[in-house]
Design a protein around this motif. Structure first.
Motif, PDB file in Angstrom:
ATOM      1  N   HIS A 284      76.177 -10.788  16.547  1.00 50.46           N
ATOM      2  CA  HIS A 284      75.645 -11.268  17.830  1.00 50.46           C
ATOM      3  C   HIS A 284      76.135 -12.686  18.098  1.00 50.46           C
ATOM      4  O   HIS A 284      76.533 -13.009  19.211  1.00 50.46           O
ATOM      5  CB  HIS A 284      74.115 -11.261  17.816  1.00 50.46           C
ATOM      6  CG  HIS A 284      73.523  -9.920  18.030  1.00 50.46           C
ATOM      7  ND1 HIS A 284      72.363  -9.731  18.724  1.00 50.46           N
ATOM      8  CD2 HIS A 284      73.926  -8.683  17.642  1.00 50.46           C
ATOM      9  CE1 HIS A 284      72.063  -8.453  18.759  1.00 50.46           C
ATOM     10  NE2 HIS A 284      72.996  -7.802  18.098  1.00 50.46           N
ATOM     11  N   GLY A 285      76.076 -13.512  17.074  1.00 52.16           N
ATOM     12  CA  GLY A 285      76.525 -14.888  17.228  1.00 52.16           C
ATOM     13  C   GLY A 285      77.999 -14.985  17.559  1.00 52.16           C
ATOM     14  O   GLY A 285      78.410 -15.851  18.339  1.00 52.16           O
TER      15      GLY A 285
ATOM     16  N   VAL B 224      78.221 -22.815  18.975  1.00 53.64           N
ATOM     17  CA  VAL B 224      77.487 -21.755  18.299  1.00 53.64           C
ATOM     18  C   VAL B 224      77.944 -21.736  16.842  1.00 53.64           C
ATOM     19  O   VAL B 224      79.123 -21.529  16.563  1.00 53.64           O
ATOM     20  CB  VAL B 224      77.742 -20.383  18.966  1.00 53.64           C
ATOM     21  CG1 VAL B 224      76.984 -19.276  18.242  1.00 53.64           C
ATOM     22  CG2 VAL B 224      77.352 -20.437  20.445  1.00 53.64           C
TER      23      VAL B 224
ATOM     24  N   SER C 193      67.776 -11.397  21.382  1.00 55.72           N
ATOM     25  CA  SER C 193      69.001 -12.156  21.212  1.00 55.72           C
ATOM     26  C   SER C 193      69.457 -12.720  22.554  1.00 55.72           C
ATOM     27  O   SER C 193      69.448 -12.017  23.567  1.00 55.72           O
ATOM     28  CB  SER C 193      70.087 -11.241  20.642  1.00 55.72           C
ATOM     29  OG  SER C 193      71.340 -11.866  20.697  1.00 55.72           O
ATOM     30  N   PRO C 194      69.882 -13.982  22.592  1.00 54.67           N
ATOM     31  CA  PRO C 194      70.401 -14.521  23.853  1.00 54.67           C
ATOM     32  C   PRO C 194      71.658 -13.783  24.301  1.00 54.67           C
ATOM     33  O   PRO C 194      72.033 -13.838  25.464  1.00 54.67           O
ATOM     34  CB  PRO C 194      70.692 -15.984  23.540  1.00 54.67           C
ATOM     35  CG  PRO C 194      70.731 -16.088  22.064  1.00 54.67           C
ATOM     36  CD  PRO C 194      69.909 -14.961  21.523  1.00 54.67           C
ATOM     37  N   LEU C 195      72.288 -13.059  23.406  1.00 60.24           N
ATOM     38  CA  LEU C 195      73.458 -12.260  23.757  1.00 60.24           C
ATOM     39  C   LEU C 195      73.126 -11.257  24.857  1.00 60.24           C
ATOM     40  O   LEU C 195      73.963 -10.930  25.686  1.00 60.24           O
ATOM     41  CB  LEU C 195      73.962 -11.518  22.512  1.00 60.24           C
ATOM     42  CG  LEU C 195      75.114 -10.546  22.695  1.00 60.24           C
ATOM     43  CD1 LEU C 195      76.382 -11.295  23.088  1.00 60.24           C
ATOM     44  CD2 LEU C 195      75.347  -9.752  21.437  1.00 60.24           C
ATOM     45  N   HIS C 196      71.886 -10.783  24.890  1.00 59.24           N
ATOM     46  CA  HIS C 196      71.477  -9.758  25.845  1.00 59.24           C
ATOM     47  C   HIS C 196      70.893 -10.320  27.134  1.00 59.24           C
ATOM     48  O   HIS C 196      70.392  -9.565  27.960  1.00 59.24           O
ATOM     49  CB  HIS C 196      70.473  -8.804  25.197  1.00 59.24           C
ATOM     50  CG  HIS C 196      71.033  -8.107  24.003  1.00 59.24           C
ATOM     51  ND1 HIS C 196      72.115  -7.264  24.065  1.00 59.24           N
ATOM     52  CD2 HIS C 196      70.682  -8.160  22.704  1.00 59.24           C
ATOM     53  CE1 HIS C 196      72.402  -6.809  22.866  1.00 59.24           C
ATOM     54  NE2 HIS C 196      71.545  -7.340  22.012  1.00 59.24           N
TER      55      HIS C 196
ATOM     56  N   ARG D 161      80.469 -14.212  25.851  1.00 60.94           N
ATOM     57  CA  ARG D 161      79.614 -13.976  27.029  1.00 60.94           C
ATOM     58  C   ARG D 161      79.392 -15.274  27.794  1.00 60.94           C
ATOM     59  O   ARG D 161      79.396 -15.277  29.020  1.00 60.94           O
ATOM     60  CB  ARG D 161      78.248 -13.422  26.600  1.00 60.94           C
ATOM     61  CG  ARG D 161      78.233 -12.028  26.050  1.00 60.94           C
ATOM     62  CD  ARG D 161      77.922 -10.913  27.044  1.00 60.94           C
ATOM     63  NE  ARG D 161      77.241 -11.207  28.270  1.00 60.94           N
ATOM     64  CZ  ARG D 161      75.916 -11.158  28.473  1.00 60.94           C
ATOM     65  NH1 ARG D 161      75.107 -10.823  27.502  1.00 60.94           N
ATOM     66  NH2 ARG D 161      75.429 -11.425  29.665  1.00 60.94           N
TER      67      ARG D 161
ATOM     68  N   ARG E 204      79.747 -12.774  19.254  1.00 64.19           N
ATOM     69  CA  ARG E 204      79.985 -12.291  20.621  1.00 64.19           C
ATOM     70  C   ARG E 204      79.399 -13.210  21.686  1.00 64.19           C
ATOM     71  O   ARG E 204      79.856 -13.230  22.825  1.00 64.19           O
ATOM     72  CB  ARG E 204      79.418 -10.881  20.777  1.00 64.19           C
ATOM     73  CG  ARG E 204      80.179  -9.860  19.957  1.00 64.19           C
ATOM     74  CD  ARG E 204      79.833  -8.424  20.317  1.00 64.19           C
ATOM     75  NE  ARG E 204      78.415  -8.149  20.461  1.00 64.19           N
ATOM     76  CZ  ARG E 204      77.668  -7.496  19.576  1.00 64.19           C
ATOM     77  NH1 ARG E 204      78.199  -7.063  18.452  1.00 64.19           N
ATOM     78  NH2 ARG E 204      76.395  -7.263  19.807  1.00 64.19           N
ATOM     79  N   TYR E 205      78.383 -13.976  21.331  1.00 66.30           N
ATOM     80  CA  TYR E 205      77.693 -14.825  22.308  1.00 66.30           C
ATOM     81  C   TYR E 205      78.616 -15.835  22.998  1.00 66.30           C
ATOM     82  O   TYR E 205      78.571 -15.957  24.230  1.00 66.30           O
ATOM     83  CB  TYR E 205      76.509 -15.512  21.632  1.00 66.30           C
ATOM     84  CG  TYR E 205      75.637 -16.317  22.546  1.00 66.30           C
ATOM     85  CD1 TYR E 205      75.136 -15.767  23.725  1.00 66.30           C
ATOM     86  CD2 TYR E 205      75.289 -17.617  22.241  1.00 66.30           C
ATOM     87  CE1 TYR E 205      74.320 -16.500  24.563  1.00 66.30           C
ATOM     88  CE2 TYR E 205      74.473 -18.365  23.071  1.00 66.30           C
ATOM     89  CZ  TYR E 205      73.998 -17.794  24.232  1.00 66.30           C
ATOM     90  OH  TYR E 205      73.194 -18.523  25.061  1.00 66.30           O
TER      91      TYR E 205
ATOM     92  N   LEU F 299      73.561 -16.091  32.178  1.00 66.24           N
ATOM     93  CA  LEU F 299      74.107 -17.111  31.288  1.00 66.24           C
ATOM     94  C   LEU F 299      74.873 -18.184  32.055  1.00 66.24           C
ATOM     95  O   LEU F 299      75.609 -18.958  31.474  1.00 66.24           O
ATOM     96  CB  LEU F 299      75.026 -16.456  30.248  1.00 66.24           C
ATOM     97  CG  LEU F 299      74.341 -15.500  29.280  1.00 66.24           C
ATOM     98  CD1 LEU F 299      75.363 -14.782  28.414  1.00 66.24           C
ATOM     99  CD2 LEU F 299      73.339 -16.227  28.412  1.00 66.24           C
TER     100      LEU F 299
END
Length: 77
Positions: A28-29, A17, A2-5, A35, A31-32, A9
């Motif tokens: 995840h989407g 998004v 996941s790009p979240l991790h 971030r 929270r992204y 950035l």
């Protein structure tokens, strides 16, 4: 992954998004964008009702590549 991790950035283009509300990875989407904003990247979150994004309902013909034959693209014999 996941790009979240992602560890980095920063320096990304502004992001929109789109998260399907019933997607297994919707959290995840959601929270992204937070971030991204924390890293200085403008981000907007939009939720799409249902299990898919609006453009995933595209007609089957627009997902399947079409074969065209012309003298320029025909196989060499």
């Amino acid at each position: 992954m996941s790009p979240l991790h992602s560890d980095r950035l920063t320096g990304l283009a502004p992001a929109l998004v789109v998260v399907p509300s019933h997607d297994p990875l919707a959290d995840h989407g959601r929270r992204y964008p937070d971030r991204l904003r924390a890293a200085g990247t403008p981000a907007q979150l939009t939720e799409s009702p249902g299990p898919r994004t609006p453009w995933s309902a595209c007609r089957p013909s627009c997902r399947k590549p079409q074969r065209h034959s012309s003298p320029e693209t025909s196989p060499i014999s």
